[in-house]
Scaffold this motif. Structure first.
Motif, PDB file in Angstrom:
ATOM      1  N   LEU A  73       0.676  -1.297  -0.059  1.00  0.00           N
ATOM      2  CA  LEU A  73       0.011  -0.066  -0.124  1.00  0.00           C
ATOM      3  C   LEU A  73       0.677   1.380   0.000  1.00  0.00           C
ATOM      4  CD1 LEU A  73      -2.510  -1.111   2.537  1.00  0.00           C
ATOM      5  CD2 LEU A  73      -2.859  -1.229   0.061  1.00  0.00           C
ATOM      6  N   ILE A  74       1.498   1.785  -1.244  1.00  0.00           N
ATOM      7  CA  ILE A  74       2.383   2.924  -1.373  1.00  0.00           C
ATOM      8  C   ILE A  74       1.416   3.963  -1.393  1.00  0.00           C
ATOM      9  CG2 ILE A  74       4.174   1.447  -2.159  1.00  0.00           C
ATOM     10  CD1 ILE A  74       3.452   2.519  -4.986  1.00  0.00           C
ATOM     11  N   ASN A  75       0.091   3.802  -2.062  1.00  0.00           N
ATOM     12  CA  ASN A  75      -0.444   5.070  -2.161  1.00  0.00           C
ATOM     13  C   ASN A  75      -2.175   4.790  -1.501  1.00  0.00           C
ATOM     14  OD1 ASN A  75       0.086   5.505  -5.691  1.00  0.00           O
ATOM     15  ND2 ASN A  75       1.312   6.155  -3.795  1.00  0.00           N
ATOM     16  N   ALA A  76      -2.817   5.881  -1.131  1.00  0.00           N
ATOM     17  CA  ALA A  76      -4.111   5.770  -0.737  1.00  0.00           C
ATOM     18  C   ALA A  76      -5.017   6.644  -1.414  1.00  0.00           C
ATOM     19  CB  ALA A  76      -4.136   6.346   1.001  1.00  0.00           C
ATOM     20  N   ARG A  77      -6.010   6.291  -2.083  1.00  0.00           N
ATOM     21  CA  ARG A  77      -7.056   7.149  -2.691  1.00  0.00           C
ATOM     22  C   ARG A  77      -7.834   7.934  -2.014  1.00  0.00           C
ATOM     23  NH1 ARG A  77      -7.947   4.811  -8.151  1.00  0.00           N
ATOM     24  NH2 ARG A  77     -10.050   5.934  -8.318  1.00  0.00           N
ATOM     25  N   VAL A  81     -10.172   7.117   0.979  1.00  0.00           N
ATOM     26  CA  VAL A  81      -9.214   7.000   2.376  1.00  0.00           C
ATOM     27  C   VAL A  81      -9.886   7.164   3.664  1.00  0.00           C
ATOM     28  CG1 VAL A  81      -8.443   9.515   2.174  1.00  0.00           C
ATOM     29  CG2 VAL A  81      -6.759   7.738   3.185  1.00  0.00           C
ATOM     30  N   ALA A  82     -11.027   7.962   3.545  1.00  0.00           N
ATOM     31  CA  ALA A  82     -11.609   8.131   4.966  1.00  0.00           C
ATOM     32  C   ALA A  82     -12.321   6.980   5.577  1.00  0.00           C
ATOM     33  CB  ALA A  82     -12.461   9.297   5.271  1.00  0.00           C
ATOM     34  N   GLU A  83     -12.896   5.997   4.404  1.00  0.00           N
ATOM     35  CA  GLU A  83     -13.739   5.016   4.855  1.00  0.00           C
ATOM     36  C   GLU A  83     -13.120   3.632   4.721  1.00  0.00           C
ATOM     37  OE1 GLU A  83     -14.763   7.272   2.246  1.00  0.00           O
ATOM     38  OE2 GLU A  83     -15.691   8.649   3.870  1.00  0.00           O
ATOM     39  N   LYS A  84     -11.901   3.504   3.981  1.00  0.00           N
ATOM     40  CA  LYS A  84     -11.286   2.219   3.745  1.00  0.00           C
ATOM     41  C   LYS A  84     -10.677   1.935   5.241  1.00  0.00           C
ATOM     42  CE  LYS A  84      -8.536  -0.099   0.372  1.00  0.00           C
ATOM     43  NZ  LYS A  84      -7.882   0.111  -0.831  1.00  0.00           N
ATOM     44  N   PRO A  85     -11.070   0.443   5.662  1.00  0.00           N
ATOM     45  CA  PRO A  85     -10.517   0.088   6.952  1.00  0.00           C
ATOM     46  C   PRO A  85      -9.182   0.277   7.000  1.00  0.00           C
ATOM     47  CG  PRO A  85     -12.011  -1.504   6.055  1.00  0.00           C
ATOM     48  CD  PRO A  85     -11.888  -0.535   4.870  1.00  0.00           C
ATOM     49  N   PHE A  87      -7.106   2.417   6.034  1.00  0.00           N
ATOM     50  CA  PHE A  87      -6.570   3.883   6.290  1.00  0.00           C
ATOM     51  C   PHE A  87      -7.502   4.690   7.083  1.00  0.00           C
ATOM     52  CE2 PHE A  87      -5.421   2.813   1.526  1.00  0.00           C
ATOM     53  CZ  PHE A  87      -4.169   2.491   1.876  1.00  0.00           C
ATOM     54  N   ARG A  88      -8.647   4.500   7.375  1.00  0.00           N
ATOM     55  CA  ARG A  88      -9.499   5.452   7.860  1.00  0.00           C
ATOM     56  C   ARG A  88      -8.944   6.196   9.203  1.00  0.00           C
ATOM     57  NH1 ARG A  88     -14.436   1.285   8.465  1.00  0.00           N
ATOM     58  NH2 ARG A  88     -13.675  -0.144  10.137  1.00  0.00           N
ATOM     59  N   ALA A  89      -8.377   5.362  10.080  1.00  0.00           N
ATOM     60  CA  ALA A  89      -7.993   5.828  11.371  1.00  0.00           C
ATOM     61  C   ALA A  89      -6.847   6.672  11.450  1.00  0.00           C
ATOM     62  CB  ALA A  89      -7.741   4.760  12.367  1.00  0.00           C
ATOM     63  N   ALA A  90      -5.840   6.359  10.321  1.00  0.00           N
ATOM     64  CA  ALA A  90      -4.875   6.981  10.199  1.00  0.00           C
ATOM     65  C   ALA A  90      -5.201   8.463   9.206  1.00  0.00           C
ATOM     66  CB  ALA A  90      -3.860   6.494   9.068  1.00  0.00           C
ATOM     67  N   CYS A  91      -6.168   8.534   8.472  1.00  0.00           N
ATOM     68  CA  CYS A  91      -6.741   9.463   7.811  1.00  0.00           C
ATOM     69  C   CYS A  91      -7.186  10.574   8.981  1.00  0.00           C
ATOM     70  CB  CYS A  91      -7.756   9.339   6.978  1.00  0.00           C
ATOM     71  SG  CYS A  91      -8.247  10.511   6.070  1.00  0.00           S
ATOM     72  N   ARG A  92      -7.668  10.064  10.021  1.00  0.00           N
ATOM     73  CA  ARG A  92      -8.250  11.165  11.049  1.00  0.00           C
ATOM     74  C   ARG A  92      -7.291  11.317  12.072  1.00  0.00           C
ATOM     75  NH1 ARG A  92     -12.183   7.063  11.618  1.00  0.00           N
ATOM     76  NH2 ARG A  92     -11.111   6.294  13.371  1.00  0.00           N
ATOM     77  N   GLU A  93      -6.293  10.525  12.240  1.00  0.00           N
ATOM     78  CA  GLU A  93      -5.405  10.806  13.517  1.00  0.00           C
ATOM     79  C   GLU A  93      -3.796  10.942  13.162  1.00  0.00           C
ATOM     80  OE1 GLU A  93      -6.293   7.684  15.825  1.00  0.00           O
ATOM     81  OE2 GLU A  93      -8.288   8.015  16.025  1.00  0.00           O
ATOM     82  N   ARG A  94      -3.379  10.556  12.083  1.00  0.00           N
ATOM     83  CA  ARG A  94      -1.865  10.134  11.711  1.00  0.00           C
ATOM     84  C   ARG A  94      -1.668  10.840  10.073  1.00  0.00           C
ATOM     85  NH1 ARG A  94      -3.350   5.820  14.232  1.00  0.00           N
ATOM     86  NH2 ARG A  94      -3.369   4.448  12.412  1.00  0.00           N
ATOM     87  N   ARG A  95      -1.789  11.977  10.141  1.00  0.00           N
ATOM     88  CA  ARG A  95      -1.355  12.496   8.494  1.00  0.00           C
ATOM     89  C   ARG A  95      -0.243  13.117   8.917  1.00  0.00           C
ATOM     90  NH1 ARG A  95      -6.770  14.575   9.728  1.00  0.00           N
ATOM     91  NH2 ARG A  95      -5.917  16.559   9.895  1.00  0.00           N
ATOM     92  N   CYS A  96       0.703  13.133   7.587  1.00  0.00           N
ATOM     93  CA  CYS A  96       1.989  13.482   7.303  1.00  0.00           C
ATOM     94  C   CYS A  96       2.250  14.110   6.038  1.00  0.00           C
ATOM     95  CB  CYS A  96       3.160  12.510   7.981  1.00  0.00           C
ATOM     96  SG  CYS A  96       3.058  11.190   6.789  1.00  0.00           S
ATOM     97  N   ILE A  97       3.492  14.605   5.726  1.00  0.00           N
ATOM     98  CA  ILE A  97       3.751  15.255   4.645  1.00  0.00           C
ATOM     99  C   ILE A  97       5.060  14.638   4.202  1.00  0.00           C
ATOM    100  CG2 ILE A  97       4.711  17.199   3.608  1.00  0.00           C
ATOM    101  CD1 ILE A  97       2.898  18.933   5.223  1.00  0.00           C
ATOM    102  N   VAL A  98       5.211  14.342   2.830  1.00  0.00           N
ATOM    103  CA  VAL A  98       6.444  13.687   2.511  1.00  0.00           C
ATOM    104  C   VAL A  98       6.743  14.571   1.519  1.00  0.00           C
ATOM    105  CG1 VAL A  98       7.501  11.812   0.738  1.00  0.00           C
ATOM    106  CG2 VAL A  98       5.521  11.185   2.449  1.00  0.00           C
ATOM    107  N   PRO A  99       8.228  15.297   1.828  1.00  0.00           N
ATOM    108  CA  PRO A  99       8.785  16.204   0.887  1.00  0.00           C
ATOM    109  C   PRO A  99       9.158  15.415  -0.286  1.00  0.00           C
ATOM    110  CG  PRO A  99       9.315  16.303   3.023  1.00  0.00           C
ATOM    111  CD  PRO A  99       8.992  14.937   3.000  1.00  0.00           C
TER     112      PRO A  99
END
Length: 222
Positions: A73-77, A81-85, A87-99
């Motif tokens: 899983l290198i990408n999340a659509r 992303v907010a509903e897929k099991p 990714f959904r917790a990470a989407c709410r609580e664990r967002r980051c930026i990749v430079p």
């Protein structure tokens, strides 16, 4: 999608750009062919500060028994992303930026040969990919040290749509704080393609088709 990218920004410049405290174990730069499952630098926010920290590119859901227990899983659509099991917790609580300095995408010619393109910002500034992360660890030979991440993608428009139907979500500086959770809710509104004229692209040497290829020549126009 986003399956390869380049990052040439030194650690101290990256830290200054994002107002983040740099970690001691960040991946070496410059890197002109960053591939999935390798460490990438990320920007996270918590306890009143931003930090640069390494993560494995390739999100591992908590229920995987080993890193290869399911798809890579290198990408999340953005659309799911907010509903897929996974990714959904990470989407709410664990967002980051990749430079990143830029990323690669491919088209095919009439004979089916893969033709690589390099995409970067028109203004020359570094890119900031929206991403999510997840800690995963198991003891034994399959142990993964540290967190894992996936880059968020959305439907491509404008220039990007000419070569691929998906694009990474590229955050503008004014949106970094909201994506990192520093300005309350509303991060979902940021998962949009870049505006017209934000990116430019050119053909590059097919050498980059190999994940073992390295060097600055990979991003030079043909």
């Amino acid at each position: 999608m986003c399956g390869r990218f380049a990052i040439t920004l030194p650690d101290d410049a990256m830290a200054q750009l994002f107002g983040a405290l740099p970690g001691n174990d960040l991946p070496e730069v410059p890197r002109f062919n960053v591939c999935p499952t390798t460490p990438v630098a990320t920007v996270v926010s918590g306890e009143g500060a931003r930090r640069l920290r390494p993560m494995r590119w390739g999100f591992i859901p908590h229920w995987y028994k080993n890193p290869t227990d399911g798809p890579l899983l290198i990408n999340a659509r953005a659309e799911s992303v907010a509903e897929k099991p996974a990714f959904r917790a990470a989407c709410r609580e664990r967002r980051c930026i990749v430079p990143a300095s830029g990323f690669y995408e491919w088209t095919k010619d009439a004979e089916g040969n893969r033709l690589p393109w390099y995409i970067t910002r028109t203004d020359g500034a570094p890119m900031a990919f929206a991403a999510i992360w997840q800690d995963w660890s198991r003891e034994g030979e399959d142990k993964v040290d540290g967190p894992t991440c996936a880059i968020v993608t959305c439907a491509a428009t404008h220039e990007m749509a000419e070569i691929h139907h998906r694009t990474p979500v590229i955050l503008e500086p004014n949106d970094w704080a909201k994506w990192l959770g520093e300005e309350g809710k509303g991060a979902a509104t940021l998962m949009q393609p870049p505006d017209e004229g934000v990116v430019r692209m050119w053909r590059v040497d097919p050498k980059v088709n190999s994940n073992r290829a390295t060097g600055e020549a990979l991003v030079e126009p043909l």
